[in-house]
Write a protein that holds these residues in place. Structure first.
Motif, PDB file in Angstrom:
ATOM      1  N   ARG A  96       3.511  48.383  29.637  1.00  0.00           N
ATOM      2  CA  ARG A  96       3.106  49.601  28.927  1.00  0.00           C
ATOM      3  C   ARG A  96       3.580  49.570  27.476  1.00  0.00           C
ATOM      4  N   ILE A  97       2.827  50.259  26.621  1.00  0.00           N
ATOM      5  CA  ILE A  97       3.125  50.306  25.197  1.00  0.00           C
ATOM      6  C   ILE A  97       3.198  51.760  24.754  1.00  0.00           C
ATOM      7  N   THR A  98       4.243  52.119  24.030  1.00  0.00           N
ATOM      8  CA  THR A  98       4.352  53.474  23.501  1.00  0.00           C
ATOM      9  C   THR A  98       3.490  53.603  22.239  1.00  0.00           C
ATOM     10  N   SER A  99       3.235  54.836  21.840  1.00  0.00           N
ATOM     11  CA  SER A  99       2.415  55.063  20.640  1.00  0.00           C
ATOM     12  C   SER A  99       3.084  54.491  19.396  1.00  0.00           C
ATOM     13  N   ASP A 100       4.420  54.525  19.340  1.00  0.00           N
ATOM     14  CA  ASP A 100       5.147  53.978  18.191  1.00  0.00           C
ATOM     15  C   ASP A 100       5.024  52.456  18.117  1.00  0.00           C
ATOM     16  N   LEU A 148       2.375  50.653  19.207  1.00  0.00           N
ATOM     17  CA  LEU A 148       0.987  50.197  19.196  1.00  0.00           C
ATOM     18  C   LEU A 148       0.661  49.343  17.968  1.00  0.00           C
ATOM     19  N   TYR A 149       1.007  49.840  16.775  1.00  0.00           N
ATOM     20  CA  TYR A 149       0.639  49.107  15.566  1.00  0.00           C
ATOM     21  C   TYR A 149       1.475  47.846  15.358  1.00  0.00           C
ATOM     22  N   PHE A 150       2.649  47.792  15.971  1.00  0.00           N
ATOM     23  CA  PHE A 150       3.436  46.567  15.971  1.00  0.00           C
ATOM     24  C   PHE A 150       2.624  45.469  16.664  1.00  0.00           C
ATOM     25  N   PHE A 151       2.032  45.801  17.800  1.00  0.00           N
ATOM     26  CA  PHE A 151       1.207  44.837  18.538  1.00  0.00           C
ATOM     27  C   PHE A 151      -0.079  44.505  17.776  1.00  0.00           C
ATOM     28  N   LEU A 152      -0.766  45.546  17.313  1.00  0.00           N
ATOM     29  CA  LEU A 152      -2.050  45.334  16.638  1.00  0.00           C
ATOM     30  C   LEU A 152      -1.904  44.477  15.385  1.00  0.00           C
ATOM     31  N   PHE A 153      -0.930  44.818  14.552  1.00  0.00           N
ATOM     32  CA  PHE A 153      -0.766  44.083  13.291  1.00  0.00           C
ATOM     33  C   PHE A 153      -0.226  42.676  13.517  1.00  0.00           C
ATOM     34  N   PHE A 154       0.539  42.477  14.585  1.00  0.00           N
ATOM     35  CA  PHE A 154       0.973  41.118  14.915  1.00  0.00           C
ATOM     36  C   PHE A 154      -0.242  40.252  15.238  1.00  0.00           C
ATOM     37  N   LEU A 155      -1.104  40.745  16.094  1.00  0.00           N
ATOM     38  CA  LEU A 155      -2.281  39.978  16.506  1.00  0.00           C
ATOM     39  C   LEU A 155      -3.226  39.730  15.331  1.00  0.00           C
ATOM     40  N   GLU A 156      -3.416  40.737  14.489  1.00  0.00           N
ATOM     41  CA  GLU A 156      -4.287  40.570  13.323  1.00  0.00           C
ATOM     42  C   GLU A 156      -3.692  39.557  12.348  1.00  0.00           C
ATOM     43  N   ALA A 157      -2.369  39.614  12.156  1.00  0.00           N
ATOM     44  CA  ALA A 157      -1.707  38.683  11.239  1.00  0.00           C
ATOM     45  C   ALA A 157      -1.809  37.253  11.750  1.00  0.00           C
ATOM     46  N   VAL A 158      -1.574  37.078  13.040  1.00  0.00           N
ATOM     47  CA  VAL A 158      -1.626  35.740  13.642  1.00  0.00           C
ATOM     48  C   VAL A 158      -3.033  35.153  13.544  1.00  0.00           C
ATOM     49  N   LYS A 159      -4.024  36.002  13.708  1.00  0.00           N
ATOM     50  CA  LYS A 159      -5.407  35.533  13.584  1.00  0.00           C
ATOM     51  C   LYS A 159      -5.671  34.987  12.188  1.00  0.00           C
ATOM     52  N   VAL A 160      -5.180  35.693  11.160  1.00  0.00           N
ATOM     53  CA  VAL A 160      -5.376  35.261   9.779  1.00  0.00           C
ATOM     54  C   VAL A 160      -4.569  33.996   9.491  1.00  0.00           C
ATOM     55  N   ILE A 161      -3.331  33.943   9.984  1.00  0.00           N
ATOM     56  CA  ILE A 161      -2.488  32.771   9.773  1.00  0.00           C
ATOM     57  C   ILE A 161      -3.146  31.525  10.365  1.00  0.00           C
ATOM     58  N   LEU A 219       0.216  40.271  30.045  1.00  0.00           N
ATOM     59  CA  LEU A 219       1.210  41.268  30.434  1.00  0.00           C
ATOM     60  C   LEU A 219       0.814  42.718  30.144  1.00  0.00           C
ATOM     61  N   THR A 220       0.015  42.943  29.104  1.00  0.00           N
ATOM     62  CA  THR A 220      -0.254  44.318  28.679  1.00  0.00           C
ATOM     63  C   THR A 220      -1.187  45.070  29.628  1.00  0.00           C
ATOM     64  N   LYS A 221      -0.962  46.364  29.706  1.00  0.00           N
ATOM     65  CA  LYS A 221      -1.842  47.247  30.470  1.00  0.00           C
ATOM     66  C   LYS A 221      -2.681  48.118  29.533  1.00  0.00           C
ATOM     67  N   ASP A 222      -2.594  47.832  28.231  1.00  0.00           N
ATOM     68  CA  ASP A 222      -3.386  48.545  27.238  1.00  0.00           C
ATOM     69  C   ASP A 222      -4.661  47.737  26.983  1.00  0.00           C
ATOM     70  N   SER A 223      -5.798  48.318  27.261  1.00  0.00           N
ATOM     71  CA  SER A 223      -7.068  47.583  27.170  1.00  0.00           C
ATOM     72  C   SER A 223      -7.381  47.138  25.746  1.00  0.00           C
ATOM     73  N   ARG A 224      -7.004  47.960  24.752  1.00  0.00           N
ATOM     74  CA  ARG A 224      -7.270  47.587  23.351  1.00  0.00           C
ATOM     75  C   ARG A 224      -6.477  46.350  22.955  1.00  0.00           C
TER      76      ARG A 224
END
Length: 219
Positions: A164-168, A170-183, A198-203
């Motif tokens: 599970r991921i808390t609302s706080d 969420l953007y840690f996960f999102l921006f990590f994935l976006e950054a890694v994609k660009v790298i 591992l995640t249960k968040d569909s996004r």
């Protein structure tokens, strides 16, 4: 005489309007020490207004303010200092800027970003970590080691929170994935795959899956 005149131009507006921070918009980096004093005041509202005023300033150099907030980072007021750092990144380095303008601002403040990235995992605020990762691909040097370490931390978060991921967070996960994609480093596919599994968040799962495929396709 010149020194006196310069100091007068900085201090005089404060004497007239101690809480009117509109003058910050017309200032430059020479005023950063004084602006920092407003940011670290006990009065949180004043600090917030000072940072918001920096957003409209023509001189975008704030690396010394970033460095000072990191150096003064303490266990007693870390939540305030980290909030101010996050606000500074969202205001001065707004995601609404054109990518070329944003990259230029990051480049001007390269020494400040170097400290932010090196201290990435020392911060407590996941939203601050997310903002640092958002800007990571725009730095002159791509910090693969720090990105990989952030991936391991995110994996551990999911393990400890049963996916599970808390609302706080969420953007840690999102921006990590976006950054890694660009790298685009295939070695970073492993933490992306772990996040997907591992995640249960569909996004997050959908993005992690796409980034993993993207990175593995580069091998």
């Amino acid at each position: 005489m010149r020194t006196f005149f310069f100091l007068s131009t900085l201090v005089f507006p404060l004497l007239l309007h101690p809480l009117d921070l509109c003058w910050i918009k017309e200032s430059d980096r020479r005023s950063n020490d004084i602006i920092l004093e407003f940011i670290i005041l006990e009065d949180l509202e004043t600090g917030i207004n000072a940072i918001k005023a920096l957003k409209s300033r023509e001189d975008t150099y704030v690396a010394d303010i970033i460095s000072s907030l990191i150096i003064s980072h303490s266990h007693t007021r870390y939540y305030v200092e980290e909030y101010m750092l996050r606000l500074l990144l969202t205001q001065v380095f707004s995601s609404k800027l054109e990518i070329s303008d944003l990259a230029e601002r990051v480049n001007v403040n390269q020494d400040g970003f170097e400290l932010l990235i090196k201290n990435l995992l020392q911060f407590e605020n996941p939203q601050l970590k997310g903002e640092i990762l958002r800007l990571l691909p725009l730095t002159e040097e791509i910090y693969h080691t720090q990105a990989a370490a952030a991936g391991r931390e995110l994996t551990n978060i999911l393990k400890n929170q049963d996916g599970r991921i808390t609302s706080d967070q969420l953007y840690f996960f999102l921006f990590f994935l976006e950054a890694v994609k660009v790298i685009g480093n295939p070695d970073l596919a492993e933490p992306c795959l772990s996040i997907y599994e591992l995640t249960k968040d569909s996004r997050i799962a959908d993005l992690a899956k796409r980034v993993t495929k993207h990175l593995l396709g580069k091998r």
